[in-house]
Design a protein around this motif. Structure first.
Motif, PDB file in Angstrom:
ATOM      1  N   ARG A  34      -3.123  -5.828   2.896  1.00 28.56           N
ATOM      2  CA  ARG A  34      -2.972  -6.606   1.669  1.00 28.56           C
ATOM      3  C   ARG A  34      -1.524  -7.051   1.591  1.00 28.56           C
TER       4      ARG A  34
ATOM      5  N   TYR B  41       1.429  -8.487  -1.010  1.00 33.23           N
ATOM      6  CA  TYR B  41       1.857  -8.670  -2.391  1.00 33.23           C
ATOM      7  C   TYR B  41       3.122  -9.516  -2.402  1.00 33.23           C
TER       8      TYR B  41
ATOM      9  N   ASP C 100      -5.115   0.607  -1.246  1.00 36.76           N
ATOM     10  CA  ASP C 100      -3.781   0.556  -0.651  1.00 36.76           C
ATOM     11  C   ASP C 100      -3.382   1.925  -0.117  1.00 36.76           C
TER      12      ASP C 100
END
Length: 112
Positions: free
Chosen positions: A40, A42, A69
């Motif tokens: 992922r 961010y 996560d």
């Protein structure tokens, strides 16, 4: 190449707008070495006030079907087991050494 994904409305602001991130190879290798199911990304601001992309590994929780996560815990410093019991090559970490584009973009790329 279709450029509909770009926002041409705001000339000066668009010129300074981050369009991409240059991600060092080591960031990708280190995330992959965690034995992840996915990653992922961010978007954040680093200590210097520069926009950055933070990469974290994720593992699929088979009960919830959510990619969770894999974040570092206090004291993580060596290989170990994740919460689902899978051996990880390196402990979870957040990789944020990316550089915004511009200025690190490829001026000759049709994506720029």
């Amino acid at each position: 190449m279709d450029k509909k994904w770009k926002d041409p409305k705001n000339g000066i602001e668009a010129k300074n707008k981050v369009r991409a991130f240059l991600i060092p190879k080591i960031n990708l290798e280190m995330v992959l070495a965690q034995g992840i199911d996915a990653a992922r990304a961010y978007i954040g601001i680093n200590d210097e006030g520069v926009q950055t992309l933070m990469l974290v590994g994720t593992r699929l929780n088979k009960d919830t079907l959510i990619y969770e996560d894999m974040l570092p815990k206090p004291g993580d410093s060596k290989p170990g087991n994740s919460k689902d019991g899978n051996e990880t090559a390196i402990p979870p970490a957040i990789y944020d050494f990316s550089q915004p584009c511009p200025p690190q973009g490829d001026p000759s790329s049709p994506l720029n």
